[in-house]
Design an enzyme around this catalytic site. Sequence first.
Site, PDB file in Angstrom:
ATOM      1  N   HIS A  94       0.370  -1.133   0.286  1.00 32.42           N
ATOM      2  CA  HIS A  94       0.140   0.561  -0.137  1.00 32.42           C
ATOM      3  C   HIS A  94       0.726   1.172  -0.186  1.00 32.42           C
ATOM      4  CE1 HIS A  94      -4.657  -1.930   0.179  1.00 32.42           C
ATOM      5  NE2 HIS A  94      -3.263  -2.740   1.045  1.00 32.42           N
ATOM      6  N   THR A  95       2.427   1.101  -0.089  1.00 34.02           N
ATOM      7  CA  THR A  95       2.803   2.093  -0.760  1.00 34.02           C
ATOM      8  C   THR A  95       2.925   2.476  -2.512  1.00 34.02           C
ATOM      9  OG1 THR A  95       5.037   0.591  -1.024  1.00 34.02           O
ATOM     10  CG2 THR A  95       4.671   1.656   1.680  1.00 34.02           C
ATOM     11  N   ALA A 116      -6.442 -14.149  -5.547  1.00 34.28           N
ATOM     12  CA  ALA A 116      -5.908 -14.768  -4.562  1.00 34.28           C
ATOM     13  C   ALA A 116      -4.140 -13.705  -4.385  1.00 34.28           C
ATOM     14  CB  ALA A 116      -4.907 -16.292  -4.591  1.00 34.28           C
ATOM     15  N   ASP A 136       1.455  -4.091  -9.669  1.00 40.22           N
ATOM     16  CA  ASP A 136       1.566  -5.733 -10.237  1.00 40.22           C
ATOM     17  C   ASP A 136       1.910  -5.684 -11.367  1.00 40.22           C
ATOM     18  OD1 ASP A 136       0.597  -5.447  -7.414  1.00 40.22           O
ATOM     19  OD2 ASP A 136      -1.270  -6.060  -8.312  1.00 40.22           O
TER      20      ASP A 136
HETATM   21  C1  GLA Z   1      -3.082  -4.365  -5.072  1.00 40.55           C
HETATM   22  C2  GLA Z   1      -2.768  -3.491  -6.291  1.00 40.55           C
HETATM   23  C3  GLA Z   1      -0.660  -3.268  -5.896  1.00 40.55           C
HETATM   24  C4  GLA Z   1      -1.072  -2.048  -4.601  1.00 40.55           C
HETATM   25  C5  GLA Z   1      -1.576  -2.959  -4.181  1.00 40.55           C
HETATM   26  C6  GLA Z   1      -0.790  -3.115  -1.718  1.00 40.55           C
HETATM   27  O1  GLA Z   1      -2.027  -5.758  -5.144  1.00 40.55           O
HETATM   28  O2  GLA Z   1      -3.042  -3.970  -7.041  1.00 40.55           O
HETATM   29  O3  GLA Z   1      -1.131  -2.134  -6.777  1.00 40.55           O
HETATM   30  O4  GLA Z   1      -1.585  -0.918  -3.646  1.00 40.55           O
HETATM   31  O5  GLA Z   1      -2.821  -3.785  -3.684  1.00 40.55           O
HETATM   32  O6  GLA Z   1       0.595  -3.104  -2.060  1.00 40.55           O
END
Ligand code: GLA
Length: 390
Positions: free
Chosen positions: A40-41, A129, A178
């Site tokens: 969550h950064t 998941a 991601d």
């Molecule tokens: C999900 C989102 C990412 C990121 C994570 C938390 O995977 O797709 O962009 O914010 O949560 O780190």
Amino acid sequence: MSESSAAAAEAVAARFEELYGSAPDGVWAAPGRVNLIGEHTDYNDGFVMPFALPHTAVAAVSRRDDGVLRLHSADVEGPVVELTVDGLTPESDKRWTAYPAGVVWALREAGHAVTGADVHLASTVPSGAGLSSSAALEVVVALALNDLFGLGLRGWQLARLSQRAENVYVGAPVGIMDQTASACCEAGHALFLDTRDLSQRQIPFDLAAEGMRLLVVDTQVKHSHSEGEYGKRREGCEKGAALLGVDALRDVPYEELDAALVRLGDDEEVRRLVRHVVTEDHRVEQVVSLLESGDTRAIGPLLIEGHASLRDDFRVSCPELDLVVDTAVTAGALGARMTGGGFGGSAIVLAEEADVPVITKAVEEAFASAGFKTPRVFEAVPSAGARRVR
Ligand code: GLA
């Protein structure tokens, strides 16, 4: 390429030919990911450190020049879906097809002449998941179209376009981690990524050579209903940045966290979000320097701290994820934490190789006694990012 991925590419190409009547122009693969630390950064312009899984989305694709986009997936029942590239409209599609179609839309929006395609997809990335099955789908399609239409885009650019597809076309307010992980990771490495400018460093991460293992524990709790909560966290972080007069929480130095918390006064909700993001960015930097100095085992406590922060301050964990972490650590793991967005999904466990059987058994037994679904446990080896496989 391993024999099994060559066989998978072959099977996807054969199915493409059955569906569309001729062999595909090529076959591409893009992986899912786990995040080692930095949760969550990414929507706070901060640091993350994912690595690619061996699990991939594979796409067999042929170029078309008549404006038609045909999509099929081995993982979803149903016939070929036929769309036109001119008719693609954001947030008009609630099916899986929104991911690949969204990528075509984002490429065209950015001025790239993508004039249609036939696509057949098959993925081994578990969906729901927290392992980025959506990003893998987006990136594999983006890479295939980049090659077939000679767009000359780099990995980070494909990641940005894929994120735009998900933000605007699908309508999910995710960050950039991601897609960048799927596009840019390298085998044997974790990716230290600055999400502000997408500058990156590949950090060697070969646990097996040091007698350790990293397990992924998929709790089987699907996280897909959490989008509202994800958006709320994101808004809370933006509010914190605005109150502190910075562009993003990344701009609050760790050394000035206490002063920043005082300035936030009694807005406890925002204080907790800010505390998580600022300490988490600091943990990523600590993990990087430990790995670079060869002190891999010392990252364990930082993973555990990161989990506590996500559980208590950011509040995106759930009982199943907490149980994995507590049980694994009690059974001797070096470290453990939830990975990805949270509210279900997966946790990671760092352990000495010799302790893996005991830890796995302890987690499975704890889940059984708690009456939870049986978790899926597998070992994750840092694998290659998106590439052409045929
Ligand atoms: C999900 C989102 C990412 C990121 C994570 C938390 O995977 O797709 O962009 O914010 O949560 O780190």
